[in-house]
Design an enzyme around this catalytic site. Sequence first.
Site, PDB file in Angstrom:
ATOM      1  N   ASP A  25       0.818  -1.123   0.020  1.00  0.00           N
ATOM      2  CA  ASP A  25       0.108  -0.125  -0.107  1.00  0.00           C
ATOM      3  C   ASP A  25       0.705   1.292  -0.163  1.00  0.00           C
ATOM      4  OD1 ASP A  25      -2.409   1.760   0.398  1.00  0.00           O
ATOM      5  OD2 ASP A  25      -1.744   1.723   2.683  1.00  0.00           O
ATOM      6  N   ASP A  27      -0.195   5.075   0.894  1.00  0.00           N
ATOM      7  CA  ASP A  27      -0.470   6.380   1.958  1.00  0.00           C
ATOM      8  C   ASP A  27      -0.413   5.389   3.482  1.00  0.00           C
ATOM      9  OD1 ASP A  27      -1.174   8.881   0.694  1.00  0.00           O
ATOM     10  OD2 ASP A  27      -1.858   7.562  -0.459  1.00  0.00           O
ATOM     11  N   ASP A 201      -2.125  -0.549   5.925  1.00  0.00           N
ATOM     12  CA  ASP A 201      -2.366   0.123   7.101  1.00  0.00           C
ATOM     13  C   ASP A 201      -3.773   0.381   7.511  1.00  0.00           C
ATOM     14  OD1 ASP A 201      -2.460   2.255   5.228  1.00  0.00           O
ATOM     15  OD2 ASP A 201      -2.594   3.431   6.966  1.00  0.00           O
TER      16      ASP A 201
END
Length: 257
Positions: A25, A27, A201
Amino acid sequence: MEAFIDDGAALLQLLSAPGTAVFLDFDGTLVDLASTPDGVRLEPGVVEALALLAERHGGALALISGRPVAQIDAMLAPLVVPVAGVHGVERRGADGRFTVAATPDVSPVLARAQALAALYPGLLVEQKRGAVALHYRLAPQLEQLCLQEMTAAVQACQGILLLHGKMVLEAKPAATDKGGAIAAFMQETPFAGRRPVFAGDDTTDEAGFAYVQQAGGQGVKVGSGPSAATLRLASPGALRAALLAAAVSPEGADDDN
């Protein structure tokens, strides 16, 4: 408080091992979150580490992001890697072929989000291909109002799912997710036959964790919060440290580079 275990050593071993397919991922994972999507920045050496790690694994490294592919390309330039954007709506394989999934009409959601943002300057609307994100990081007190408005907007449309991420509400196609994007990569060269590792996240990454673990790989949750991922890291900084270490590790480079 939540008990926290840092699995950086286990991740380093996975990233350094031959036969790994690396999915990341962006961000909150590869970069620290910022007040606005445009405010994020890559730490020095990260692009070089990604390039080395991709070479180590014969090109089997891809970014799996909620951002459009064009934004990821701009962030990583001059490096070009396989990318899935907008949670899998857009995808560019290692062969350079760009595909776009069919998407439902999100214009009613966009209109409602823009109307709300016009009333409250702290809100930010991000329009993507087949998706709409409403960011309230600059106005956290408006969370419940944003949730109420976006929920109502999505319920009035077919084929759209509302995801509640970190200070953002995103309406996206229900038929596409990060798990499906990773699964598509895993059917293609150079990812096929490898063990997938996916680091993310947020709630948007849970579908990716579920897929890679069902496929015999490992999900890596960056930061706190409930998750199906089997490995944990404290922060994006910890992930970057593992990537940098794996990129220069002398152990286990793939033979098919």
